[in-house]
Design a protein around this motif. Structure first.
Motif, PDB file in Angstrom:
ATOM      1  N   SER A   1      36.960  78.947 175.440  1.00  0.00           N
ATOM      2  CA  SER A   1      35.924  78.085 176.017  1.00  0.00           C
ATOM      3  C   SER A   1      35.726  76.816 175.208  1.00  0.00           C
TER       4      SER A   1
ATOM      5  N   TRP B   1      26.711  74.671 173.384  1.00  0.00           N
ATOM      6  CA  TRP B   1      25.941  75.910 173.273  1.00  0.00           C
ATOM      7  C   TRP B   1      24.786  75.963 174.267  1.00  0.00           C
ATOM      8  N   ARG B   2      24.105  74.851 174.472  1.00  0.00           N
ATOM      9  CA  ARG B   2      22.885  74.862 175.281  1.00  0.00           C
ATOM     10  C   ARG B   2      23.099  74.466 176.738  1.00  0.00           C
TER      11      ARG B   2
ATOM     12  N   LEU C   1      27.809  76.264 177.957  1.00  0.00           N
ATOM     13  CA  LEU C   1      27.970  77.727 177.924  1.00  0.00           C
ATOM     14  C   LEU C   1      27.151  78.432 179.013  1.00  0.00           C
ATOM     15  N   PRO C   2      25.869  78.077 179.216  1.00  0.00           N
ATOM     16  CA  PRO C   2      25.145  78.729 180.332  1.00  0.00           C
ATOM     17  C   PRO C   2      25.739  78.407 181.711  1.00  0.00           C
ATOM     18  N   LEU C   3      26.298  77.200 181.877  1.00  0.00           N
ATOM     19  CA  LEU C   3      26.847  76.823 183.176  1.00  0.00           C
ATOM     20  C   LEU C   3      28.160  77.540 183.488  1.00  0.00           C
TER      21      LEU C   3
ATOM     22  N   ARG D   1      28.904  80.583 182.501  1.00  0.00           N
ATOM     23  CA  ARG D   1      28.737  82.029 182.335  1.00  0.00           C
ATOM     24  C   ARG D   1      29.463  82.844 183.410  1.00  0.00           C
TER      25      ARG D   1
END
Length: 260
Positions: free
Chosen positions: A74, A168-169, A172-174, A176
């Motif tokens: 990633s 990281w903020r 990464l959440p997008l 997932r």
């Protein structure tokens, strides 16, 4: 599809139904249902095979390798997407060699490298080898990242967020969904892998579950009830894992195919 499913299910049925038979009954009627449940095969396997240690070895190896692959793949995909250049095409073509070259042809060089690094017969060495699967993770995640709304990333840059903070903020959440999808694929690969542990592990206390199945096969004879029982025991965690995570496979692939 029903016909194909039945065809694929016959070997599974053959293995499962013969684990609850005596060896004589299995030889006499291998495809018939058992006349009565014979659970001594499972009892004998649990008493004679160190399943607990092998399960822990396999679990540690799988979790550590998946985390390493997801992080490396990633971050590499994120870096390439953020810095588009002519070098990206060359780098992508170079990584494709990881798919072109058969893994079996690199076993001897890999073994010599791990000997020099004192990582042979260790779970750490296998984690290093499995981390090479980051190439597969990289290609899947790169296609997914290219469809993200880059306006959010530009807004974060204007607000003063650094590259790692954005990763990281925001990124990464997008990503997932695709991380879950790739994680499921790679988990099933590592859990069921045979050739890598058989080459790089030799100590009995470091064997994986698949290697315990292989130990049921002797040079001159095979403990078929034990072999099939061990196969079922190894398959159960993966079957449960796939049932619980199959929606992530579909959602991750579909989410990456449509631009928001």
């Amino acid at each position: 599809m029903i016909g194909l499913a039945c065809l694929v299910g016959v070997p599974l049925y053959y293995i499962v139904v013969n684990t609850v038979k005596t060896q004589e009954e299995m030889a006499r009627s291998p495809l018939a249902l058992p006349t009565k449940l014979f659970l001594d095969n499972y009892q004998r396997v649990f008493e004679t095979v160190p399943l607990g240690r092998s399960f822990l070895n396999t679990l540690i190896l799988t979790v550590a390798s998946i985390l390493a692959m997801l992080f490396v793949g990633s971050t590499a995909a994120y870096a390439m997407a953020m810095r588009a250049s002519r070098f990206n095409r060359f780098f992508g073509a170079l990584l494709l060699l990881g798919f072109i070259v058969p893994g079996q042809s690199t076993l001897i060089p890999l073994y010599r490298m791990l000997v020099d690094a004192e990582l042979v017969d260790t779970l750490r060495g296998l984690v290093v080898i499995y981390t090479g699967g980051s190439i597969f993770v990289y290609f899947l995640i790169q296609g997914y990242i290219s469809r993200l709304p880059f306006e959010i990333i530009e807004a974060a840059r204007i607000d003063g967020a650094g590259p790692f903070q954005i990763y990281w903020r925001i990124v990464l959440p997008l990503i997932r969904p695709i991380l879950a999808t790739v994680g499921v694929f790679q988990t099933m690969w590592i859990w069921n892998d045979f050739i890598t542990p058989s080459v790089f592990l030799s100590s009995p206390e470091k064997q994986t579950l698949v290697m315990q199945v292989y130990r049921s096969v002797g040079e001159f004879s095979t403990d078929w009830p034990g072999f099939m029982t061990m196969s079922v025991i190894v398959l159960i965690p993966m079957v449960v894992f796939f049932i619980l995570t199959q929606r992530h496979i579909v959602n991750g692939l579909l989410a990456g195919s449509v631009k928001s």
